[in-house]
Each structure stands twice: as structure tokens, then as C-alpha cells.
Write a protein that holds these residues in place. Sequence first.
Motif, mmCIF file in Angstrom:
data_model
loop_
_atom_site.group_PDB
_atom_site.id
_atom_site.type_symbol
_atom_site.label_atom_id
_atom_site.label_comp_id
_atom_site.label_asym_id
_atom_site.label_seq_id
_atom_site.Cartn_x
_atom_site.Cartn_y
_atom_site.Cartn_z
ATOM 1 N N ALA A 194 0.834 -1.198 0.000
ATOM 2 C CA ALA A 194 0.000 0.000 0.000
ATOM 3 C C ALA A 194 0.871 1.251 0.000
ATOM 4 O O ALA A 194 0.587 2.225 -0.706
ATOM 5 C CB ALA A 194 -0.938 -0.003 1.203
ATOM 6 N N ARG A 195 1.941 1.227 0.763
ATOM 7 C CA ARG A 195 2.851 2.384 0.794
ATOM 8 C C ARG A 195 3.587 2.543 -0.530
ATOM 9 O O ARG A 195 3.865 3.663 -0.964
ATOM 10 C CB ARG A 195 3.819 2.259 1.963
ATOM 11 C CG ARG A 195 3.120 2.503 3.281
ATOM 12 C CD ARG A 195 4.054 2.463 4.438
ATOM 13 N NE ARG A 195 3.316 2.747 5.673
ATOM 14 C CZ ARG A 195 3.888 2.917 6.832
ATOM 15 N NH1 ARG A 195 5.205 2.850 6.947
ATOM 16 N NH2 ARG A 195 3.160 3.163 7.899
ATOM 17 N N ASP A 196 3.901 1.436 -1.189
ATOM 18 C CA ASP A 196 4.518 1.522 -2.512
ATOM 19 C C ASP A 196 3.558 2.157 -3.518
ATOM 20 O O ASP A 196 3.969 2.985 -4.340
ATOM 21 C CB ASP A 196 4.941 0.139 -3.011
ATOM 22 C CG ASP A 196 6.159 -0.421 -2.279
ATOM 23 O OD1 ASP A 196 6.857 0.356 -1.591
ATOM 24 O OD2 ASP A 196 6.398 -1.641 -2.402
ATOM 25 N N LEU A 197 2.294 1.779 -3.446
ATOM 26 C CA LEU A 197 1.292 2.379 -4.337
ATOM 27 C C LEU A 197 1.161 3.876 -4.043
ATOM 28 O O LEU A 197 1.029 4.682 -4.960
ATOM 29 C CB LEU A 197 -0.058 1.676 -4.177
ATOM 30 C CG LEU A 197 -1.166 2.138 -5.116
ATOM 31 C CD1 LEU A 197 -0.803 1.905 -6.579
ATOM 32 C CD2 LEU A 197 -2.478 1.438 -4.777
ATOM 33 N N GLN A 215 -6.681 1.044 6.383
ATOM 34 C CA GLN A 215 -6.910 0.405 7.681
ATOM 35 C C GLN A 215 -5.708 0.519 8.599
ATOM 36 O O GLN A 215 -4.630 0.018 8.297
ATOM 37 C CB GLN A 215 -7.205 -1.087 7.494
ATOM 38 C CG GLN A 215 -8.548 -1.378 6.944
ATOM 39 C CD GLN A 215 -8.767 -2.870 6.913
ATOM 40 O OE1 GLN A 215 -8.579 -3.564 7.896
ATOM 41 N NE2 GLN A 215 -9.168 -3.371 5.758
ATOM 42 N N ASN A 216 -5.915 1.207 9.705
ATOM 43 C CA ASN A 216 -4.933 1.245 10.788
ATOM 44 C C ASN A 216 -3.529 1.682 10.360
ATOM 45 O O ASN A 216 -2.541 1.238 10.932
ATOM 46 C CB ASN A 216 -4.849 -0.117 11.479
ATOM 47 C CG ASN A 216 -6.203 -0.567 11.977
ATOM 48 O OD1 ASN A 216 -6.928 0.201 12.582
ATOM 49 N ND2 ASN A 216 -6.551 -1.808 11.701
ATOM 50 N N ASP A 217 -3.413 2.521 9.350
ATOM 51 C CA ASP A 217 -2.108 3.034 8.947
ATOM 52 C C ASP A 217 -2.204 4.546 8.802
ATOM 53 O O ASP A 217 -2.797 5.049 7.844
ATOM 54 C CB ASP A 217 -1.634 2.400 7.644
ATOM 55 C CG ASP A 217 -0.189 2.776 7.364
ATOM 56 O OD1 ASP A 217 0.700 2.013 7.754
ATOM 57 O OD2 ASP A 217 0.034 3.858 6.785
ATOM 58 N N GLU A 218 -1.635 5.253 9.756
ATOM 59 C CA GLU A 218 -1.770 6.703 9.793
ATOM 60 C C GLU A 218 -1.170 7.393 8.574
ATOM 61 O O GLU A 218 -1.732 8.360 8.064
ATOM 62 C CB GLU A 218 -1.134 7.260 11.070
ATOM 63 C CG GLU A 218 -1.398 8.737 11.246
ATOM 64 C CD GLU A 218 -0.856 9.289 12.545
ATOM 65 O OE1 GLU A 218 -0.941 10.515 12.715
ATOM 66 O OE2 GLU A 218 -0.353 8.520 13.381
ATOM 67 N N ALA A 266 -14.695 2.448 3.548
ATOM 68 C CA ALA A 266 -13.493 3.246 3.307
ATOM 69 C C ALA A 266 -13.476 4.496 4.174
ATOM 70 O O ALA A 266 -12.446 4.844 4.757
ATOM 71 C CB ALA A 266 -13.401 3.618 1.825
ATOM 72 N N ALA A 267 -14.623 5.178 4.270
ATOM 73 C CA ALA A 267 -14.695 6.380 5.102
ATOM 74 C C ALA A 267 -14.395 6.044 6.561
ATOM 75 O O ALA A 267 -13.700 6.795 7.253
ATOM 76 C CB ALA A 267 -16.065 7.036 4.964
ATOM 77 N N SER A 268 -14.888 4.913 7.014
ATOM 78 C CA SER A 268 -14.628 4.473 8.380
ATOM 79 C C SER A 268 -13.147 4.191 8.594
ATOM 80 O O SER A 268 -12.564 4.590 9.609
ATOM 81 C CB SER A 268 -15.452 3.213 8.676
ATOM 82 O OG SER A 268 -15.124 2.686 9.925
ATOM 83 N N ALA A 269 -12.519 3.520 7.639
ATOM 84 C CA ALA A 269 -11.094 3.206 7.749
ATOM 85 C C ALA A 269 -10.248 4.472 7.771
ATOM 86 O O ALA A 269 -9.227 4.537 8.460
ATOM 87 C CB ALA A 269 -10.659 2.302 6.594
ATOM 88 N N LEU A 270 -10.677 5.496 7.051
ATOM 89 C CA LEU A 270 -9.933 6.757 7.011
ATOM 90 C C LEU A 270 -10.052 7.536 8.314
ATOM 91 O O LEU A 270 -9.204 8.371 8.623
ATOM 92 C CB LEU A 270 -10.414 7.620 5.850
ATOM 93 C CG LEU A 270 -9.954 7.153 4.481
ATOM 94 C CD1 LEU A 270 -10.775 7.811 3.388
ATOM 95 C CD2 LEU A 270 -8.477 7.446 4.299
ATOM 96 N N GLN A 271 -11.106 7.282 9.079
ATOM 97 C CA GLN A 271 -11.342 8.023 10.313
ATOM 98 C C GLN A 271 -10.804 7.328 11.554
ATOM 99 O O GLN A 271 -10.600 7.966 12.585
ATOM 100 C CB GLN A 271 -12.847 8.211 10.527
ATOM 101 C CG GLN A 271 -13.508 9.055 9.475
ATOM 102 C CD GLN A 271 -14.979 9.108 9.730
ATOM 103 O OE1 GLN A 271 -15.416 9.680 10.717
ATOM 104 N NE2 GLN A 271 -15.755 8.489 8.855
ATOM 105 N N ARG A 272 -10.591 6.036 11.478
ATOM 106 C CA ARG A 272 -10.207 5.242 12.646
ATOM 107 C C ARG A 272 -8.915 5.775 13.268
ATOM 108 O O ARG A 272 -7.857 5.749 12.633
ATOM 109 C CB ARG A 272 -10.050 3.778 12.245
ATOM 110 C CG ARG A 272 -9.977 2.823 13.410
ATOM 111 C CD ARG A 272 -10.050 1.374 12.972
ATOM 112 N NE ARG A 272 -11.297 1.108 12.255
ATOM 113 C CZ ARG A 272 -11.348 0.592 11.025
ATOM 114 N NH1 ARG A 272 -10.257 0.287 10.368
ATOM 115 N NH2 ARG A 272 -12.513 0.375 10.446
#
Length: 122
Positions: free
Chosen positions: A24-27, A60-63, A99-105
Motif C-alpha cells: 500500500a505504501r509503494d502504491l 486500515q490502521n495506517d496513519e 473506506a470512510a470508516s477506515a480513514l477516520q479510525r
Amino acid sequence: SLGVPDRLEALEALQELVEDVDNARDLMAAGGFAEVKGLLAAEEPRLQAGAAWVLGTAAQNDEALQSHLCSAEVDVMPGLARLFREAAPAEVRAKALYAASALQRSHSLGRRQFELAGGVHA
């Protein structure tokens, strides 16, 4: 240009890849999330759902990824909020909300972007 079935297959493969935070970080480093964001506005609901699923999985869970996806450069929250605010099919609304939930967690910028995008009123 790829047809819808090929795009759906690519989104599914991408979703599986971004489950790994390094991928995900590479993307993110390659600027690939801007392309995924563009699919939130596709005419085909299945592409919208697939794009939202990729974004949610990556965030998910990645600031760092949450911050990137909420940044002015990418800013995916308005597109997500539009999908669950409008009369989109249930699968699209569910994936956009995921997705919105994952962005807010555990991410205050994500929560603020959700409010600014009108997500609270959806």
C-alpha cells in the motif's frame, strides 16, 4: 482502454495487494491512489465499489496512508461521501462507508474531512 470486467479484476487484485501495508505504501509512493480515486466517479457502480474497497483496505490502521488519502493531493473523502449520500446501490454505499470508516479510525484529520464532506448528514 480496459473493459469493465478487466478493471474489476484489476481492482480485486489491487485490493489483495494493498492488504500488505508495504504494498500500500509503494502504491502511495507511485501516486497510484489518484487513479483509484478517479474510479469513485466511474459510471459503473461495480467500479465505484471496487475503488472504495481498495481505498478502505489500504487505509486500515495506517496513519501515513490515512493522511495521504485525506491530503489535498488525493482527498478521497468527498468522493466517498458522495457515494453513500446519493442513491447508489447498496454495495457501493457499503464499500464507501467502509473506506470512510477506515480513514477516520484513530485519525482526527479523517474525521474532520468526513465532516467537511457532509458525511455526517448522509
